[in-house]
Design a protein around this motif. Structure first.
Motif, short mmCIF file in Angstrom:
data_model
loop_
_atom_site.label_atom_id
_atom_site.label_comp_id
_atom_site.label_asym_id
_atom_site.label_seq_id
_atom_site.Cartn_x
_atom_site.Cartn_y
_atom_site.Cartn_z
N LEU A 105 12.74 14.31 9.55
CA LEU A 105 12.93 13.75 10.90
C LEU A 105 12.77 12.23 10.87
CD1 LEU A 105 11.13 16.18 13.35
CD2 LEU A 105 13.59 15.79 13.06
N LYS A 106 11.73 11.77 10.18
CA LYS A 106 11.54 10.31 10.08
C LYS A 106 12.71 9.68 9.34
CE LYS A 106 6.49 10.58 10.17
NZ LYS A 106 5.29 10.56 9.31
N HIS A 107 13.20 10.36 8.32
CA HIS A 107 14.38 9.83 7.61
C HIS A 107 15.59 9.73 8.55
CE1 HIS A 107 17.31 9.11 4.49
NE2 HIS A 107 18.00 10.13 4.93
N CYS A 108 15.74 10.72 9.41
CA CYS A 108 16.86 10.67 10.36
C CYS A 108 16.74 9.46 11.29
CB CYS A 108 16.92 11.96 11.19
SG CYS A 108 17.50 13.39 10.26
N ILE A 109 15.53 9.22 11.78
CA ILE A 109 15.36 8.04 12.64
C ILE A 109 15.60 6.77 11.84
CG2 ILE A 109 13.68 6.72 13.98
CD1 ILE A 109 12.33 9.30 14.78
N LEU A 145 13.03 9.08 0.70
CA LEU A 145 13.53 9.24 2.07
C LEU A 145 13.06 8.13 3.00
CD1 LEU A 145 13.12 13.11 2.50
CD2 LEU A 145 15.27 11.85 2.25
N LEU A 146 11.90 7.54 2.72
CA LEU A 146 11.35 6.57 3.67
C LEU A 146 11.03 5.20 3.06
CD1 LEU A 146 8.97 8.98 5.65
CD2 LEU A 146 11.25 8.22 6.28
N ARG A 147 10.88 5.10 1.76
CA ARG A 147 10.55 3.85 1.08
C ARG A 147 9.13 3.34 1.42
NH1 ARG A 147 15.90 1.64 0.13
NH2 ARG A 147 16.94 3.47 -0.76
N HIS A 148 8.64 2.46 0.56
CA HIS A 148 7.23 2.11 0.71
C HIS A 148 6.92 1.28 1.94
CE1 HIS A 148 8.49 -1.51 -1.67
NE2 HIS A 148 7.57 -2.10 -0.97
N ILE A 149 7.90 0.61 2.50
CA ILE A 149 7.61 -0.20 3.69
C ILE A 149 7.26 0.70 4.87
CG2 ILE A 149 8.75 -1.62 5.43
CD1 ILE A 149 9.72 -3.45 3.30
N SER A 150 8.10 1.70 5.14
CA SER A 150 7.79 2.62 6.24
C SER A 150 6.51 3.39 5.96
CB SER A 150 8.94 3.62 6.44
OG SER A 150 9.95 3.05 7.22
N ILE A 184 4.12 -6.21 6.95
CA ILE A 184 4.61 -5.23 5.98
C ILE A 184 6.12 -5.05 6.12
CG2 ILE A 184 4.54 -2.79 5.29
CD1 ILE A 184 1.61 -2.73 6.08
N LEU A 185 6.56 -4.88 7.37
CA LEU A 185 7.97 -4.58 7.64
C LEU A 185 8.90 -5.68 7.15
CD1 LEU A 185 9.74 -2.42 9.04
CD2 LEU A 185 9.57 -3.74 11.14
N ILE A 224 0.83 -1.21 0.00
CA ILE A 224 0.00 0.00 0.00
C ILE A 224 0.87 1.26 0.00
CG2 ILE A 224 -0.23 0.10 2.54
CD1 ILE A 224 -3.11 0.78 0.16
N GLY A 225 2.05 1.16 0.61
CA GLY A 225 2.95 2.31 0.67
C GLY A 225 3.41 2.79 -0.70
N LYS A 226 3.28 1.94 -1.71
CA LYS A 226 3.71 2.36 -3.05
C LYS A 226 2.86 3.51 -3.58
CE LYS A 226 6.30 -1.58 -4.62
NZ LYS A 226 6.51 -2.62 -5.65
N VAL A 227 1.65 3.65 -3.08
CA VAL A 227 0.81 4.77 -3.50
C VAL A 227 1.49 6.10 -3.18
CG1 VAL A 227 -1.39 5.94 -3.12
CG2 VAL A 227 -1.32 3.45 -3.32
N ARG A 228 2.20 6.11 -2.06
CA ARG A 228 2.91 7.35 -1.71
C ARG A 228 4.37 7.34 -2.14
NH1 ARG A 228 2.30 8.90 4.32
NH2 ARG A 228 3.77 10.50 3.58
#
Lengths: 318, 318, 318, 318, 318, 318
Positions: E251-255, D223-228, D255-256, D200-204
């Protein structure tokens, strides 16, 4: 005999052999006479011993960690073995060596023969600078040359016995010479020289006891490892031999790269032919010994887990 | 001469040499006569050629991919070179080989000499089953034996020339024999046998052109690689030689493990001494050739990036 | 009952069950009569037993490693249990199987049902060559087909029970069939065939005892692993089925690559769709079983360290 | 037609199709009339176009990045193609979709059908909390649900087309349902739910253009990838569904961990059966598509280097 | 005193100190009176205790896992120590803390001082949104702020004591502030904020007992780890502070990236300067503590094997 | 001005600046007068130049690779720029430095200031042996000390400018001093000393041109790398300072281990606290510079692929 086998014998059994005195104190017995209170040791066991009425001249000669020929009678105290010493003699080096050899703690080949072979290789190096450098390491520098003759090649496992470093070094040089005999692209002077010095740092990396047996790593050995130590050790010899800069760099590169990969301890991979060959020749000698030792512990037709090689070893049966 | 150098010459220049006919059609000229329309090729270049008034007997003999001695005159068509052939002859194998050798596309040693040496190694194997197995591979099985004699040892890089596989095989065997001469713990029959067959799968892995030069991997080579193919290829020979089961397993294990680590292509690591040695002896031969080739391309005293070895190579200068 | 639970019972307790006779000697008692001196074993324990006045006909029939139905009375000798046998009978296979199943040492599904399903898959393969090859492996070759029916799928862990190899094979084939039902890009004949033979090498890799339970790896299993063995095992079947070369290569490639990566045992990665799918389908079956087994040992809502999976496992609690 | 194929046609050729207006300016011609100065684009090419005497109502409606049905005549300016537009129309969504489908830029299955199937899976989840959570994600949250329907599954490679994310999600769910049908140890509600939300994270994560085609990663995606992102996205839905804490943890864990290993992007490896299965089911779908695409580009019987799969791919020939 | 040292003392020895009551039951003695049957515990040992004639008011107050000041006399039952309690008192928090500090189970610095320093860092953040976010985490949210003050920084090893998380957090922030003081390219507000929240997820990852000491990982901690938990935990605070989207992502990227590499737990590597610095600053604090602890256990001039650091540690001697 | 920008200017344009004379020959013109035939170079471009009627005194002074202030007029020969020199002057060092600094090829801080700071750190070392050793390296040994002042810190990327090595060294020392100020478990003398010498080997690893700019690795640099070279370089200084053996080992260990892991170039991992800290402090400085440089090349709010850091870099936008 191994001290670990003492207890197979009855009280009064006569023991004679070469051992280390790992503890030595002179005490006074109830009758007012001096006696020696010893701990007599071989590689694996320590046995307490008393030397009643110890001769006065011995008292001044003996030291902790001396290696002695001891005669004694076996006794038991609360089921633990104890020896009553009645004769002690400082053995000749040859006598010690035979004893060690019979226990598998010394190189199969005679040290003197191996030293001759080493000198032969050095004499055969035609490049003056390299030959001088080798002489500076293996002859002129008396202390290092003496240590090298009898140093073990490892703390445990392959070549981990007196003279093991020399034997391993010669095995590498022998295979190197064979390669050169068939391939004239190899610079023989360089490969032989590199073979002879590649593990020189082990003299400072491995700590030995009074008998010359490996007991662990030295402080320098743990903090710097034998590759860095070896590079440092040949520096002075290169200086003495006024070796040209190009060759100094190459020799150091051979030492630095002879483990082949960073994860095996070499920060640079071999960049010249002779350095690359040295890596494989080193393995040929080391792995031959290791496999031979492991297979001897394994029944023909069966497998054994080798912790050193991190795999199962098979002893072929045909 | 290399076809790539043709254009250094003027119109009318005489060309004579051994080339491959990579395209061959018989056409009819405006004057009604048959002529040959060729593409004449060496390793790197294709040049169109015409053979006017081609002799009728040649038409029936020639085939695409034939290797021929060609005499021709150089012409240009819109600045591109074109040849006018006036004589064609089927060359003797020896003639072809000399041509290839002069271009560095054939093993430095004579194939016949190498085959003799191979037979000598086989004759020296004392174990009847192993010797029979080797004979089954290298003599009885005519087709395989013939291919093996001239097969390249790689698609590119070390030993990637005609006879390269045989030369590499002998280099491994020579070093193996040296090791055995000094270490009686090694089973010489086993190590020599394993050395001779370790890369036999390359006969089916590497695709060659009409001249015998490597052009890439075969389909089987890509899908299964030479290790699996080699194991399969010795199965029949083992059967013919009625080799005992223990030895079959061990020989296959030697082939399977000779790359040393899973990430280098061996799903099992060597479990017996001879398999372990084979891995290092294989590298000694392969890396010697590779380093020698790379250093020859490098100026003394300078570095060169080796894509095969994935590092910089230094050509020592002393 | 498990022999490990014998000691929960008092002297005189009656024992009846199916066990293996791991040692069997006929001796003469003080009264001059023959008696049987046994070691009676199940998976984990060996218990000494005596069969006084053993019937003469039994003496000629019994052998070490026979699997028998035994009736005996429990006794204790110096606190260790000992059995006094009074009846012995050769059990029917079905009787043995029920006993094994109740101990979790046999596949949950009936062997016969699974064999039928296997034959169904084979019959459904439309490509004549592939179907013939499968028949050559699973029917014509009686010995292999018999072994395959009851072979374990592993030495320990997932599918490490009688019939485990067949059950795992069918699980892979079932998932394969589902994939094919929804994706017509997959060559169903190829994927089903590859699924059925992918682990065939385990028949020669895993050693079983008289009961058919896994006891370790065979010599061939350790030296060559099941992937190499499997490729070898289908060769003859391919020959019999006169399977075209293209398909032989592809089938062998499927076996060779089904572990996915070199470090997991496959020297080549999958190069065709069906080989790639096989890798994941194999894992789906294997990991399902392993996880299920591990979670059953774990309390709901808590974690357990899995040595096989090298991580903590959580038993979800909802 | 693809704009890249325009130049195969002569001046005056009529073009009609659906394209994006990537640049749009209204200018005044020498005759004082307004005209549109466009850049007309498809996935790979931009072509300049003029719309002389552009209707005034169009001027107010058109925007850069609008997707339009365009009719034009081909012209050439200094050998470069140029279009003279004479009609423009805002196409229906279905018309756009058909155009995209014919270019391979849209999922083969109809979006509406896939949405129905998705709703069917949701309706089949018996656990109230999980079903509510899914409804919160896929129905209640109108914006996310709308995006999910047409979102691509990747920036390039497998499922990188409109509707690709939904199609991949359903493929995973289908295989999941099959596994559950045969193995009652699997918690079907959990596995189906995890399958539906795992990406679902791929939407973002994936940025799309006006047509809905993937153009790269979003800032949040890099910066965060779809898993996060996915874990974050289901949090609100879990809250709305008042899902119990145990299940929230487990869903997030699924998911993780669904990439299987840290080096593949999952900081924890799967710890429960359903998470482990999800990893393999995800690969089954993704690798099937990727292999199919790569094999289609490859001639039967030949190999092709796949940059995505980092190996050679073979197109089997039988 | 540590309970493990009780047995160095004779019967009748007086014990007074702060312990946990890990088991608590009220029973009736033979004389009909109620008595307390306790298990009194510190970090490593449990000792049974009896409280004869326990006051009735205490019975209603005491609970399992209470932390109490206990006075008792030592007794022995079959050589095992046992306590006879004669006074019990609920200690002040400060009294508990002093006791913990003397046992090395509490941060060396006073919690209150550290909280002040933390508030100082927050007050120094000039960016309103970031400061509001920090206040939302560390002040407004009473429960989290309270937990954070005393939470341990690890289950075992570095900072694994009460207040360890806060102390580690401040060490990272102090080094961060120093870096910023010398390098104006660093965004100080961002680096300080990231430093303060980088390990906030440990509050939910590490489980503590009644005393606040770490006893293992929570369920959420094992399934999701502190990085994922931390990202989730700051979400609400970002919302409250109406922090702009750009900063939330960063910030989330930093974590997410502060462990540096996938194999160390960060699925993305740092992509901005401040995230990169955070990774090294985190290590500076963590490794300083770990090395200091390990070296304290090692004699000067000798080595010690560190299981946490997976290497030998040397305690320098100069 | 950069020579690469010359061609933006017309014939006759006046050029004045500091450049290197990379080729210098005196030739005789047709009129019989001597003229200088130059190649004038900056970092990236070479431009031919003529100096007609070159003054006789200049001929004796000039050398290839001299750095000079040059005044010249621009000309074009077949569209290539050419300079006609009319004045040449040997510039003061300060003049050169200003020129370099304006091109970003020199450390932002003044060399003299940095040398003062370095001397301050040395003076602050209280341990006599360490201080003497540092003085031997940085003051007594004039040549090395001079080189160190202006040496670049890398061939390309972070600190790859004149004075970069000194600036990096001071950055590490500054952070080290901060750590020591807050943590009295750290031996400050040791950490500061290690910080100052950790990269000393770069003086011999990196080759510089006449201007002092890095042009590649030296032969010694490629064959031995700066870690081995650095260990060798401090040996003499340790000898001069009669530094105790324990400290020599530790300093060499700090240099040897400061890359942290074998795959990053350190054959041993840090075994003492100060060595461990040095590794992270080294990274803090190096990565700060690298990130700053990379982010400067990136638009705020966008990403850029960094080849040095092997990842995307984000330039935060707030």
């Amino acid at each position: 005999m191994k001290l670990g086998e003492l207890t197979k014998n009855p009280r009064g059994f006569r023991v004679a052999g070469i051992y280390r005195i790992s503890k030595f104190e002179v005490k006074t017995a109830k009758n007012g006479k001096a006696y020696g209170d010893f701990l007599i040791s071989d590689l694996s066991y320590d046995v307490p011993a008393k030397y009643w009425d110890i001769p006065a001249d011995l008292v001044t000669v003996l030291q902790e960690n001396s290696v002695l020929r001891i005669e004694a009678a076996l006794d038991y105290f609360k089921e633990s073995p104890q020896l009553t010493v009645d004769a002690v003699r400082i053995p000749a080096q040859q006598e010690i060596d035979e004893s060690l050899k019979s226990l598998g703690l010394m190189a199969p080949r005679a040290i003197a023969d191996m030293v001759n072979q080493l000198q032969g290789y050095i004499a055969g190096v035609r490049h003056g600078g390299l030959r001088q450098m080798l002489l500076a390491v293996f002859s002129a520098n008396t202390e290092l040359a003496e240590q090298f003759k009898r140093h073990p090649g490892a703390v445990r496992n392959h070549h981990a016995y007196i003279g093991g470093l020399l034997q391993h070094t010669l095995e590498v040089a022998e295979n190197a010479a064979d390669c050169c005999a068939r391939n004239d692209k190899i610079n023989k002077d360089l490969l032989i020289t590199a073979a002879l010095i590649h593990d020189i740092g082990k003299v400072r990396e491995i700590e030995v006891d009074a008998l010359g047996l490996p007991v662990g790593f030295t402080k320098a050995g743990k903090l710097l490892r034998h590759i860095s130590l070896g590079i440092e050790m040949i520096e002075e010899a290169c200086e003495e031999a006024r070796l040209e800069e190009e060759l100094r760099l190459i020799l150091k590169h051979c030492i630095l790269s002879h483990h082949g990969l960073p994860e095996w301890g070499s920060p640079v991979e071999p960049m010249i032919l002779e350095a690359e060959l040295l890596h494989y020749l080193d393995n040929l000698s080391a792995k031959s010994e290791q496999f031979t030792r492991e297979q001897e512990r394994t029944e023909p037709g069966s497998f054994n887990k080798s912790f050193v090689l991190r795999r199962d070893i098979y002893h072929a049966n045909f």
